[in-house]
Structures are given as structure tokens and as C-alpha cells.
Write a protein that holds these residues in place. Sequence first.
Motif, mmCIF file in Angstrom:
data_model
loop_
_atom_site.group_PDB
_atom_site.id
_atom_site.type_symbol
_atom_site.label_atom_id
_atom_site.label_comp_id
_atom_site.label_asym_id
_atom_site.label_seq_id
_atom_site.Cartn_x
_atom_site.Cartn_y
_atom_site.Cartn_z
ATOM 1 N N LYS A 15 0.829 -1.224 0.000
ATOM 2 C CA LYS A 15 0.000 0.000 0.000
ATOM 3 C C LYS A 15 0.858 1.266 0.000
ATOM 4 O O LYS A 15 0.626 2.186 -0.773
ATOM 5 C CB LYS A 15 -0.921 0.049 1.234
ATOM 6 C CG LYS A 15 -1.933 -1.056 1.291
ATOM 7 C CD LYS A 15 -2.735 -0.991 2.571
ATOM 8 C CE LYS A 15 -1.931 -1.300 3.799
ATOM 9 N NZ LYS A 15 -1.416 -2.666 3.899
ATOM 10 N N THR A 16 1.849 1.284 0.918
ATOM 11 C CA THR A 16 2.684 2.483 1.051
ATOM 12 C C THR A 16 3.452 2.736 -0.244
ATOM 13 O O THR A 16 3.520 3.869 -0.724
ATOM 14 C CB THR A 16 3.668 2.295 2.233
ATOM 15 O OG1 THR A 16 2.907 1.877 3.365
ATOM 16 C CG2 THR A 16 4.406 3.567 2.557
ATOM 17 N N THR A 17 3.993 1.660 -0.799
ATOM 18 C CA THR A 17 4.770 1.763 -2.046
ATOM 19 C C THR A 17 3.895 2.326 -3.173
ATOM 20 O O THR A 17 4.305 3.238 -3.899
ATOM 21 C CB THR A 17 5.300 0.358 -2.435
ATOM 22 O OG1 THR A 17 5.883 -0.241 -1.266
ATOM 23 C CG2 THR A 17 6.306 0.430 -3.545
ATOM 24 N N ILE A 18 2.683 1.805 -3.294
ATOM 25 C CA ILE A 18 1.775 2.243 -4.357
ATOM 26 C C ILE A 18 1.305 3.681 -4.095
ATOM 27 O O ILE A 18 1.263 4.521 -5.012
ATOM 28 C CB ILE A 18 0.542 1.298 -4.448
ATOM 29 C CG1 ILE A 18 0.970 -0.139 -4.752
ATOM 30 C CG2 ILE A 18 -0.490 1.818 -5.438
ATOM 31 C CD1 ILE A 18 1.454 -0.399 -6.137
ATOM 32 N N ARG A 139 6.645 -13.169 3.216
ATOM 33 C CA ARG A 139 8.085 -12.969 2.974
ATOM 34 C C ARG A 139 8.456 -11.491 3.036
ATOM 35 O O ARG A 139 9.438 -11.110 3.661
ATOM 36 C CB ARG A 139 8.495 -13.568 1.624
ATOM 37 C CG ARG A 139 8.947 -15.011 1.720
ATOM 38 C CD ARG A 139 9.663 -15.488 0.473
ATOM 39 N NE ARG A 139 8.795 -15.532 -0.692
ATOM 40 C CZ ARG A 139 8.767 -14.639 -1.678
ATOM 41 N NH1 ARG A 139 9.592 -13.610 -1.652
ATOM 42 N NH2 ARG A 139 7.928 -14.763 -2.674
ATOM 43 N N ARG A 140 7.659 -10.628 2.404
ATOM 44 C CA ARG A 140 7.990 -9.193 2.389
ATOM 45 C C ARG A 140 7.854 -8.578 3.778
ATOM 46 O O ARG A 140 8.643 -7.719 4.159
ATOM 47 C CB ARG A 140 7.104 -8.453 1.380
ATOM 48 C CG ARG A 140 7.504 -8.747 -0.049
ATOM 49 C CD ARG A 140 6.685 -7.931 -1.037
ATOM 50 N NE ARG A 140 6.968 -8.330 -2.413
ATOM 51 C CZ ARG A 140 6.214 -8.014 -3.460
ATOM 52 N NH1 ARG A 140 5.127 -7.287 -3.291
ATOM 53 N NH2 ARG A 140 6.548 -8.419 -4.661
ATOM 54 N N THR A 141 6.842 -9.021 4.526
ATOM 55 C CA THR A 141 6.654 -8.474 5.874
ATOM 56 C C THR A 141 7.790 -8.906 6.797
ATOM 57 O O THR A 141 8.328 -8.106 7.566
ATOM 58 C CB THR A 141 5.291 -8.929 6.452
ATOM 59 O OG1 THR A 141 4.267 -8.536 5.544
ATOM 60 C CG2 THR A 141 5.021 -8.301 7.806
#
Length: 202
Positions: A15-18, A139-141
Motif C-alpha cells: 500500500k505504502t509503495t503504491i 516474505r515481504r513483511t
Amino acid sequence: MPYVVALTGGIGSGKTTIAEMFARLGVKIVDADIIARQVVEPGSPALSEIRNHFGPQAILPGGNLNRGWLRQRIFADPVSKQWLNDLLHPLIQQQTQQLINEITDDWCLWVVPLLTENGLQDQADRVLVVDIDEETQIRRTMARDNITRQQAADILTAQASRQSRLQIADDVIDNSGSPEEQQQVVAMLYQRYQLQASAKKG
Ligand code: ATP
């Protein structure tokens, strides 16, 4: 009032990235996490009420809300959890509306991680879900927050399911691809929302 696009997704979905990509295109962002912190900042009436209700342990020595303690405190206590929700929900709602009303652009992005959990979809004109498979999410978290697989999986389990989020989506960003691919989808959605917003304005 601008056309409101709600951006949601599970933990670590992107979300933050987008949202940053939209912001770089000039889109105004209303961030539900920031609002949730603002309503209980030191000196706020809500923080005093929390202190009166739960006692001084609810406040850290520096005057900030002791979120960790409060989370534990309400974990197995539905009545206290409800009390806290009844206090904070209207304040968050009011502040969100105010920030949205202040925006003079045709549309804005409302970043709201718990949209599905809190049933807030009717407050947006459009719902955009950032979607990735659960294994990638875990994995990303883990990598970002330096936590164990079990901790990441526990957070996922406590959130709305991927399916229930997708059910309320008008648009979906599949975030399993590269940042370049994301960028292209964001640019396409940007155009679409500009058009939808000006159509609404009439
Ligand atoms: P949270 O709900 O926990 O705040 P979020 O949905 O805002 O998470 P981000 O922080 O944007 O998610 O992304 C989670 C992690 O995945 C970050 O470390 C980010 O850099 C990384 N990430 C995001 N998109 C991609 C991508 N397309 N490819 C690889 N890594 C990505």
C-alpha cells in the motif's frame, strides 16, 4: 468534495509503495494510520479519556499512548475493546471527512489498511485493492519488519481474508510484479481516476 479512491490491502501487500507512486504524480493522500495517531496525540481529549478509563499505565513516560500495553489490555476484553472503538471511531471519521473536504483537487487517495475489517467501503467512490499471494505477503513483511514467519502469519490471520478484500474491490493491483510494472498500472489508474472524477463533477 473530491472523488475518493480508497486504497487498501493486507499487511506488507505494498500500500505504502503504491501510494507513494500516486503521490509522485501529484495525487493528494489522506492516510488513515496518520489520522488514527493524531486523534490520540499527547494533549488530545481522547488520550485523557483513555487515561481516565484504563489508568496511567495506558500512557508512556513521554506522554504518548502506550499502544503495546493497550493492545494487550483489550485483546481478551471485548467490552473494553468496544469502549475504545466507540471513543475513537467517530473522531477518526470526523477528522477523515474534514481532511477530504479540504482537498480542492478533483480526486484524492484515501489509504485505509482496515477498510474491509471496518466496513468503510461505502465511504469511498472507488475501492482499489493491492493484492499479492499470502506467501509473498509473509516474505515481504518478515524482511521489512525483521520478524519471524510465525509472527507475520499471525498478523495475516487476524486481518480480513484476501478473498473478502477482493470481493469489495473495484480495481486490483497485482503487486507480485516488479516496481516498473507497478508504475505502469499506477499511471493507467491515474488516468482512469482523473476521468471518473471529472465525470462525477459533471
Ligand atoms: P503495511 O500494511 O504493513 O504498512 P504496506 O501494504 O504498506 O504494509 P509496503 O510497506 O509498501 O506494504 O511493502 C511491504 C514491503 O514490500 C516493503 O519492504 C516494500 O519495499 C516491498 N515491496 C513493495 N512492493 C514490492 C514489489 N513490487 N516488489 C518487491 N518488493 C516490494
